[in-house]
Design an enzyme around this catalytic site. Structure first.
Site, short mmCIF file in Angstrom:
data_model
loop_
_atom_site.label_atom_id
_atom_site.label_comp_id
_atom_site.label_asym_id
_atom_site.label_seq_id
_atom_site.Cartn_x
_atom_site.Cartn_y
_atom_site.Cartn_z
N GLY A 48 0.83 -1.20 0.00
CA GLY A 48 0.00 0.00 0.00
C GLY A 48 0.86 1.24 0.00
CD GLN A 87 3.32 5.81 2.69
OE1 GLN A 87 2.35 5.27 2.18
NE2 GLN A 87 4.33 5.10 3.20
CB CYS A 106 5.30 2.20 7.35
SG CYS A 106 4.81 3.70 6.48
CG LEU A 107 6.57 1.02 1.28
CD1 LEU A 107 5.94 1.31 -0.07
CD2 LEU A 107 7.70 0.01 1.15
CG HIS A 114 -0.49 1.34 7.41
ND1 HIS A 114 0.47 0.87 8.28
CD2 HIS A 114 0.18 2.17 6.56
CE1 HIS A 114 1.64 1.39 7.98
NE2 HIS A 114 1.51 2.17 6.93
CD GLU A 115 -1.09 2.49 2.81
OE1 GLU A 115 -0.62 3.64 2.71
OE2 GLU A 115 -0.37 1.50 3.04
CG HIS A 152 0.44 6.85 5.50
ND1 HIS A 152 1.57 7.30 6.15
CD2 HIS A 152 0.67 5.53 5.27
CE1 HIS A 152 2.44 6.31 6.30
NE2 HIS A 152 1.91 5.21 5.78
NI NI Z 1 2.77 3.32 5.70
#
Ligand code: NI
Length: 171
Positions: free
Chosen positions: A46, A51, A91-92, A133-134, A137
């Protein structure tokens, strides 16, 4: 298509609240394609526009094994949450950190797709966790904020050191 740079925690831009998308134009469609490419290349399941430093309400998700079930959510909102589950999340934007977070087990989400059509989706398991989660963000929240202050400080220190080390190497 192109790969986009991903902001890394504790970058303050990860805490900007994303704005509603009022018009789905070629620029939005291009960003969605670039976000998907960036997510697959990372690799991740995701990615939120936040991000990649675009503070608009769009996320891409693909939790399938074959990486052939891309979902694009524009202006997503969670209508219902039920149950509770704990899962290990990464998380990226927080590379190398995996921590257990408590989330709703099932969610019902409403969003628009790239054609501007409104759809609703009932999700559970990994997809439900990923959606929560997304969407966090987009509200400027990174998953480490669910952890204790002590853990958050340790993660900040670790990632800040990694950045410094990286800068030294490439200098
Ligand atoms: Ni993340």
């Amino acid at each position: 298509m192109s790969l986009l740079p991903i902001l890394r925690y504790p970058d303050p831009r990860l805490h900007i609240k994303a704005k509603q998308i009022t018009h789905i134009d070629a620029g939005i469609r291009q960003l969605a394609a670039d976000m998907a490419e960036t997510m697959y290349a990372a690799p991740g399941i995701g990615l939120a526009a936040t991000q990649v430093d675009h503070h608009i309400r769009m996320v891409v998700i693909d939790v399938s094994e074959e990486k052939n079930q891309l979902l694009t959510f524009i202006n997503p909102e969670i209508l219902e949450r039920s149950g509770e589950c704990q899962g290990e999340e990464g998380c990226l934007s927080v590379p190398g950190v995996y921590e257990t977070v408590t989330r709703a087990e099932q969610v019902r989400v409403r969003a628009q797709n790239l054609a501007g059509e409104t759809f609703e989706l009932a999700a559970d398991g990994l997809l439900a966790i990923c959606i929560q989660h997304e969407l966090d963000h987009l509200d400027g929240k990174v998953f480490v904020e669910y952890l204790s202050r002590l853990k958050q400080d340790r993660i900040k220190t670790k990632l800040t050191k990694q950045v410094k080390h990286h800068e030294r190497v490439i200098a």
